[in-house]
Design a protein around this motif. Structure first.
Motif, PDB file in Angstrom:
ATOM      1  N   THR A 248      -6.549  11.211  64.866  1.00 52.04           N
ATOM      2  CA  THR A 248      -6.149  10.681  63.557  1.00 52.04           C
ATOM      3  C   THR A 248      -4.821   9.936  63.706  1.00 52.04           C
ATOM      4  O   THR A 248      -4.646   8.825  63.200  1.00 52.04           O
ATOM      5  N   LEU A 249      -3.899  10.562  64.420  1.00 52.74           N
ATOM      6  CA  LEU A 249      -2.579   9.961  64.630  1.00 52.74           C
ATOM      7  C   LEU A 249      -2.710   8.615  65.344  1.00 52.74           C
ATOM      8  O   LEU A 249      -2.098   7.618  64.944  1.00 52.74           O
ATOM      9  N   LEU A 250      -3.524   8.584  66.391  1.00 52.95           N
ATOM     10  CA  LEU A 250      -3.709   7.325  67.138  1.00 52.95           C
ATOM     11  C   LEU A 250      -4.244   6.239  66.212  1.00 52.95           C
ATOM     12  O   LEU A 250      -3.741   5.112  66.196  1.00 52.95           O
ATOM     13  N   ASN A 251      -5.268   6.583  65.437  1.00 52.23           N
ATOM     14  CA  ASN A 251      -5.862   5.595  64.536  1.00 52.23           C
ATOM     15  C   ASN A 251      -4.851   5.060  63.530  1.00 52.23           C
ATOM     16  O   ASN A 251      -4.812   3.866  63.248  1.00 52.23           O
TER      17      ASN A 251
ATOM     18  N   LEU B 189      -2.428   2.731  65.264  1.00 46.77           N
ATOM     19  CA  LEU B 189      -3.065   1.448  65.609  1.00 46.77           C
ATOM     20  C   LEU B 189      -3.457   0.668  64.363  1.00 46.77           C
ATOM     21  O   LEU B 189      -3.677  -0.542  64.432  1.00 46.77           O
ATOM     22  N   GLY B 190      -3.583   1.368  63.260  1.00 40.47           N
ATOM     23  CA  GLY B 190      -4.068   0.713  62.052  1.00 40.47           C
ATOM     24  C   GLY B 190      -5.534   0.339  62.192  1.00 40.47           C
ATOM     25  O   GLY B 190      -6.008  -0.636  61.627  1.00 40.47           O
ATOM     26  N   ALA B 191      -6.248   1.112  63.009  1.00 41.19           N
ATOM     27  CA  ALA B 191      -7.670   0.828  63.227  1.00 41.19           C
ATOM     28  C   ALA B 191      -8.379   2.121  63.596  1.00 41.19           C
ATOM     29  O   ALA B 191      -7.775   3.019  64.175  1.00 41.19           O
ATOM     30  N   ASP B 192      -9.661   2.208  63.244  1.00 42.62           N
ATOM     31  CA  ASP B 192     -10.417   3.408  63.597  1.00 42.62           C
ATOM     32  C   ASP B 192     -10.894   3.307  65.029  1.00 42.62           C
ATOM     33  O   ASP B 192     -12.043   3.004  65.302  1.00 42.62           O
ATOM     34  N   ARG B 193     -10.017   3.594  65.929  1.00 39.80           N
ATOM     35  CA  ARG B 193     -10.347   3.432  67.342  1.00 39.80           C
ATOM     36  C   ARG B 193     -11.028   4.689  67.879  1.00 39.80           C
ATOM     37  O   ARG B 193     -12.000   4.625  68.599  1.00 39.80           O
ATOM     38  N   ALA B 194     -10.477   5.862  67.522  1.00 41.86           N
ATOM     39  CA  ALA B 194     -11.006   7.111  68.063  1.00 41.86           C
ATOM     40  C   ALA B 194     -11.765   7.862  66.975  1.00 41.86           C
ATOM     41  O   ALA B 194     -11.423   7.785  65.802  1.00 41.86           O
ATOM     42  N   ILE B 195     -12.799   8.574  67.377  1.00 45.71           N
ATOM     43  CA  ILE B 195     -13.579   9.355  66.414  1.00 45.71           C
ATOM     44  C   ILE B 195     -12.765  10.569  65.971  1.00 45.71           C
ATOM     45  O   ILE B 195     -12.162  11.259  66.787  1.00 45.71           O
ATOM     46  N   VAL B 196     -12.769  10.783  64.667  1.00 45.43           N
ATOM     47  CA  VAL B 196     -12.039  11.910  64.091  1.00 45.43           C
ATOM     48  C   VAL B 196     -13.041  12.818  63.408  1.00 45.43           C
ATOM     49  O   VAL B 196     -13.932  12.342  62.706  1.00 45.43           O
ATOM     50  N   SER B 197     -12.942  14.118  63.627  1.00 45.95           N
ATOM     51  CA  SER B 197     -13.783  15.043  62.858  1.00 45.95           C
ATOM     52  C   SER B 197     -13.129  16.403  62.857  1.00 45.95           C
ATOM     53  O   SER B 197     -12.201  16.659  63.632  1.00 45.95           O
ATOM     54  N   ASP B 198     -13.617  17.279  61.978  1.00 48.16           N
ATOM     55  CA  ASP B 198     -13.011  18.609  61.944  1.00 48.16           C
ATOM     56  C   ASP B 198     -13.660  19.543  62.952  1.00 48.16           C
ATOM     57  O   ASP B 198     -13.371  20.726  62.997  1.00 48.16           O
ATOM     58  N   VAL B 199     -14.550  19.000  63.779  1.00 46.08           N
ATOM     59  CA  VAL B 199     -15.111  19.792  64.869  1.00 46.08           C
ATOM     60  C   VAL B 199     -14.111  19.783  66.021  1.00 46.08           C
ATOM     61  O   VAL B 199     -13.736  18.714  66.513  1.00 46.08           O
ATOM     62  N   ALA B 200     -13.680  20.942  66.437  1.00 41.69           N
ATOM     63  CA  ALA B 200     -12.752  21.008  67.567  1.00 41.69           C
ATOM     64  C   ALA B 200     -13.457  20.514  68.827  1.00 41.69           C
ATOM     65  O   ALA B 200     -14.596  20.893  69.082  1.00 41.69           O
TER      66      ALA B 200
END
Ligand SMILES: Nc1nc2c(ncn2[C@@H]2O[C@H](COP(=O)(O)OP(=O)(O)OP(=O)(O)O)[C@@H](O)[C@H]2O)c(=O)[nH]1
Ligand SMILES: [Mg+2]
Length: 449
Positions: free
Chosen positions: A233-236, A239-250
């Motif tokens: 989430t921090l990376l995205n 970057l101001g872009a959805d680069r990495a997938i974010v989810s609440d699954v560890a």
């Protein structure tokens, strides 16, 4: 020395309004006159532009062009140079180029123009390398330093110290020829002062490479932390872009993800990783191993902690064990914390979800990466690995010379150490060089430069 006349396209291929073709060498004017009509460069003064047309051997017009003339030695290469500006696109420039080769010029190799400029004393080696750096610059900071080096203050800094040292070393070597007599040509006070100022200069240059290196390589910031801490989430958000997938699954991020971002003109390469955890399957285990390696190779580790859970002792141990260099601790999810909560000392409080604390994170990263204005003086910044190696070697030799000087060791040893300093510094500016070194340096250039 007889040189062939070389020609190359100086602008990129593809569609553009104009293209520039450069030709340099003893035959440049003759070759140009062979293909141009409506222009007589042989009869022209230097530094003049002429409108004309390039014709094929059969006399057909290939393009309408502007030809610029720079007579030796007042040209970029020090040779006769003709610059032909023709129309862009894939065809016109190629036809004009081919025609020039047909008329007697040879297609230039990488960096051949700049190599000739160096050979003819138009610039020194460090300046020539600055041109390559300028062309390859990927950030404003990198651009700024290469422009500064191109203008020669960096060369001057090294060159003038070397010149002064050369004077004194020659005198010491002269003394060695008069061993029977007790003569002292080299002023010892001046030598002592020069060694001292040299040590401080070389020390400063050596240290500047930590920052200088980042101008070409960028700073590698690896984001690590427990699963679900909010790394991706921090990376995205950064970057101001959805680069990495974010989810609440560890365990969402398995492979490392790289992205580049310019921060205040600095090139920063961000690496999002699988993070720190006990792997439950083989793929995850590989991901965890990769993040361990990434962290070990990072310039800066951005360690993300879920503020609601805090940082455990084994996380600190992991960081120590992996050998992370500079660490920025971020307590993320501050939005979940009671009002009045503050991050522990030295850590940055942030909420990636609510985009809070992001500027603070970036500033902490710049600081940890040694980019926070520590080396504002572009003329005193070493940016190339080649230079850094010579600076280090020169510095070591100078320290040895200093010991010899203070310890009153034989003049022989002193002269030898000082010679080593001169040789190392001479390799930077090109006062001393050989074909291998030149070949390696100029092969980095593009054709046409
Ligand atoms: N409340 C709150 N939730 C957040 C914040 N940042 C991330 N999250 C949530 O936390 C969960 C995990 O986020 P990720 O970015 O996937 O976490 P990660 O560290 O990359 O996790 P892995 O890839 O599994 O290691 C997601 O549901 C996010 O929406 C934050 O600042 N506040
Ligand atoms: Mg992730």
């Amino acid at each position: 020395m007889h040189e062939e006349t070389i020609v190359a396209l100086a602008t990129p291929r593809g569609q553009s309004a104009l293209a520039v073709i450069r030709m340099s060498g003893p035959e440049a004017i003759v070759v140009a006159d062979r293909v141009l009509s409506g222009v007589d460069l042989a009869a022209s003064e230097s530094h003049r532009l002429h409108v004309g047309s390039v014709r094929s051997a059969a006399g057909d017009v290939l393009d309408q062009v502007v030809a610029g003339l720079f007579r030796a030695p007042s040209s970029a290469t020090g040779e006769d140079v003709v610059e032909i500006t023709c129309h862009g696109g894939d065809v016109a420039a190629t036809l004009v180029m081919e025609r020039l080769v047909e008329a007697g010029a040879r297609q230039a190799g990488p960096g051949e123009f700049t190599r000739r400029a160096f050979m003819n004393g138009k610039l020194d080696l460090a300046q020539a390398e600055a041109i390559a750096d300028l062309i390859h610059a990927r950030s404003e900071r990198a651009h700024r330093v290469s422009v500064a080096h191109l203008y020669g203050a960096y060369s001057e800094l090294i060159g003038s110290f070397r010149e002064e040292m050369l004077d004194l070393v020659s005198l010491i070597e002269l003394e060695l020829d008069f061993t029977d007599e007790d003569v002292e040509f080299a002023d010892r006070e001046r030598l002592g002062a020069l060694i001292a100022s040299g040590r401080s200069l070389l020390g400063e240059l050596e240290a500047s490479y930590r920052y200088g290196r980042t101008l070409t390589d960028g700073v590698r910031v690896v984001i690590a932390g427990r699963p679900n801490a909010g790394k991706s989430t921090l990376l995205n958000v950064l970057l101001g872009a959805d680069r990495a997938i974010v989810s609440d699954v560890a365990g969402t991020t398995r492979d490392s993800i790289e992205a580049e971002l310019l921060v205040d003109g600095h090139r920063i390469v961000w690496v999002d990783t699988a993070g720190v955890r006990q792997a439950t399957d083989a793929v995850e285990a590989e991901g965890v191993e990769r993040s361990r390696r990434a962290v070990a190779e990072a310039d800066v580790v951005l360690y993300v902690v879920d503020a609601t859970r805090g940082m455990a002792q084994d996380e600190r141990e992991w960081l120590r064990e992996v050998g992370a260099a500079a660490i920025v601790l971020v307590y993320n999810k501050s939005d979940q914390m009671p009002t009045g909560w503050v991050a522990p000392d030295g850590a940055v409080a942030a909420s990636a979800a609510e985009r809070r604390g992001m500027r603070e994170v970036l500033e902490a990263v710049l600081e940890a990466g040694g980019l926070a204005g520590a080396f504002a003086d572009e003329h005193r910044t070493v940016t190339s690995a080649r230079h850094a190696a010579h600076i280090r070697a020169a510095h070591t030799a100078l320290r040895r010379a200093d010991d010899a000087f203070r310890g009153g060791v034989s003049e022989d040893a002193l002269a030898m150490d000082l010679r080593a300093v001169l040789d190392e510094l001479g390799m930077i500016t090109g006062a001393i060089t050989n074909d291998d070194v030149l070949g390696r340096i100029f092969s980095r250039f593009c054709i046409g430069k």
